[in-house]
Design a protein around this motif. Structure first.
Motif, PDB file in Angstrom:
ATOM      1  N   PHE A  92       0.835  -1.204   0.000  1.00 43.45           N
ATOM      2  CA  PHE A  92       0.000   0.000   0.000  1.00 43.45           C
ATOM      3  C   PHE A  92       0.868   1.251   0.000  1.00 43.45           C
ATOM      4  CE2 PHE A  92      -3.737  -2.425   1.766  1.00 43.45           C
ATOM      5  CZ  PHE A  92      -4.628  -2.057   0.772  1.00 43.45           C
ATOM      6  N   CYS A  96       0.356   1.316  -4.196  1.00 37.56           N
ATOM      7  CA  CYS A  96      -1.002   1.826  -4.425  1.00 37.56           C
ATOM      8  C   CYS A  96      -1.157   3.295  -4.051  1.00 37.56           C
ATOM      9  CB  CYS A  96      -2.010   0.979  -3.647  1.00 37.56           C
ATOM     10  SG  CYS A  96      -2.035  -0.746  -4.152  1.00 37.56           S
ATOM     11  N   HIS A  97      -0.762   3.652  -2.850  1.00 38.56           N
ATOM     12  CA  HIS A  97      -0.985   5.026  -2.407  1.00 38.56           C
ATOM     13  C   HIS A  97      -0.151   6.046  -3.185  1.00 38.56           C
ATOM     14  CE1 HIS A  97      -2.646   3.388   1.677  1.00 38.56           C
ATOM     15  NE2 HIS A  97      -3.480   3.227   0.672  1.00 38.56           N
ATOM     16  N   GLU A 100      -1.661   6.491  -6.676  1.00 42.51           N
ATOM     17  CA  GLU A 100      -2.862   7.333  -6.639  1.00 42.51           C
ATOM     18  C   GLU A 100      -2.524   8.798  -6.388  1.00 42.51           C
ATOM     19  OE1 GLU A 100      -6.360   4.341  -5.094  1.00 42.51           O
ATOM     20  OE2 GLU A 100      -4.898   5.031  -3.612  1.00 42.51           O
ATOM     21  N   ALA A 124      -5.865   1.299  -8.918  1.00 46.17           N
ATOM     22  CA  ALA A 124      -5.276   2.492  -8.308  1.00 46.17           C
ATOM     23  C   ALA A 124      -4.981   3.576  -9.341  1.00 46.17           C
ATOM     24  CB  ALA A 124      -4.001   2.123  -7.553  1.00 46.17           C
ATOM     25  N   GLU A 219     -10.454  12.368  -4.470  1.00 47.57           N
ATOM     26  CA  GLU A 219      -9.894  11.694  -3.304  1.00 47.57           C
ATOM     27  C   GLU A 219     -10.584  12.162  -2.028  1.00 47.57           C
ATOM     28  OE1 GLU A 219      -8.081   9.423  -0.638  1.00 47.57           O
ATOM     29  OE2 GLU A 219      -8.066   9.128  -2.802  1.00 47.57           O
ATOM     30  N   SER A 223     -12.614   9.679   0.612  1.00 49.66           N
ATOM     31  CA  SER A 223     -12.265   9.531   2.022  1.00 49.66           C
ATOM     32  C   SER A 223     -13.309  10.106   2.963  1.00 49.66           C
ATOM     33  CB  SER A 223     -10.909  10.201   2.311  1.00 49.66           C
ATOM     34  OG  SER A 223     -10.972  11.599   2.042  1.00 49.66           O
TER      35      SER A 223
END
Length: 266
Positions: A92, A96-97, A100, A124, A219, A223
């Motif tokens: 992650f 992935c993070h 993104e 992602a 985003e 969230s």
């Protein structure tokens, strides 16, 4: 950088006709493009390089008959629960993070079979394009596992929680047209590589700062919902008025009409 046994990916940078920089990250790890430790390490290094020096758009693609047949199961052999949890935390944090968070559009091109880790990496990305022959699956159930690089939650965002549970729990493989109808894949093309490169060039020639603002707003919605996105939009969008891109585009629109602006901001 060229692919090799020790670094089974290629990260190449080029410029569009308008001079915008584009990066292409290619998986090139044998006929199956399996995600073993070397493959994960290579992708981590490439994404770190993109983060350190972002282009104006990124394309992820693969060589060979398949995009990826998934993860090399040897990677899981002998892991205890804490080691497994550390593995997912690292993936992650390092794939992935940051993928993104890149401040530019990221497009994934699937020309063939795209399983497990490769499918999760595609989720992602901002936009997923597929060929008519592409197939997708999160098939971790065959080893008693659930997808753990963000696949279920990102599928739920795109297709709804019911579809995400179906795809993951059945372990079935789905064609591109089905996933277009579910909202997971954006579009299907006969020549997906050409279509993806054309789209990436078009996005790179556009207002990258505005594209980044769009990503930040989406985003915020992911969230915290609409209220959170509404709260961040004024600041995120307002900052664009301090860019040469917006000033130049507004002036160009007023002077010669829409569609003539040239964007150079990063």
């Amino acid at each position: 950088m060229t692919a090799s046994e020790s670094h089974p990916t290629r990260l190449e940078r080029s410029t569009t006709a308008a001079g915008a920089e584009v990066a292409v990250l290619t998986f090139a790890h044998g006929p199956l493009n399996l995600f073993d430790r070397a493959m994960f390490d290579a992708v981590i290094a490439d994404i770190a390089a993109l983060t350190a020096a972002p282009p104006r758009a990124v394309l992820l693609r693969a060589e060979g008959k398949v995009n990826s047949a998934g993860v090399d199961v040897h990677l899981f052999d002998g892991l205890d629960p804490e080691q497994a949890a550390d593995l997912w935390r690292d993936l992650f944090a390092q794939i992935c993070h940051p993928l993104e968070a890149l401040p530019c559009p990221v497009v994934y091109a699937a020309h063939g079979l795209t399983l497990t880790a490769a499918f999760e990496i595609s989720l992602a990305c901002d936009i997923i394009l597929a060929s008519t022959k592409a197939k997708f699956g999160l098939v971790e159930t065959v080893v008693g596992l659930t997808p753990s690089m963000g696949g279920p939650q990102r599928l739920a965002e795109r297709a709804g929680s019911g579809r995400a549970r179906e795809l993951v729990m059945t372990g079935d493989v789905y064609d591109a047209s089905t996933l277009v109808s579910w909202g997971v894949v954006n579009a299907v093309h006969d020549d997906v590589d050409a279509a993806a490169r054309a789209l990436v060039n078009r996005l790179a020639d556009g207002p990258t700062r505005a594209h980044h603002a769009t990503k930040q707003i989406v985003e915020a919605w992911r969230s915290g919902g609409i209220a959170h996105a509404d709260a961040v939009t004024p600041v995120v969008s307002g900052a664009l008025f301090d860019t040469d891109d917006l000033r130049g585009a507004v002036r160009s629109f007023l002077d010669v009409g829409p569609g003539k602006a040239v964007y150079a901001g990063q």
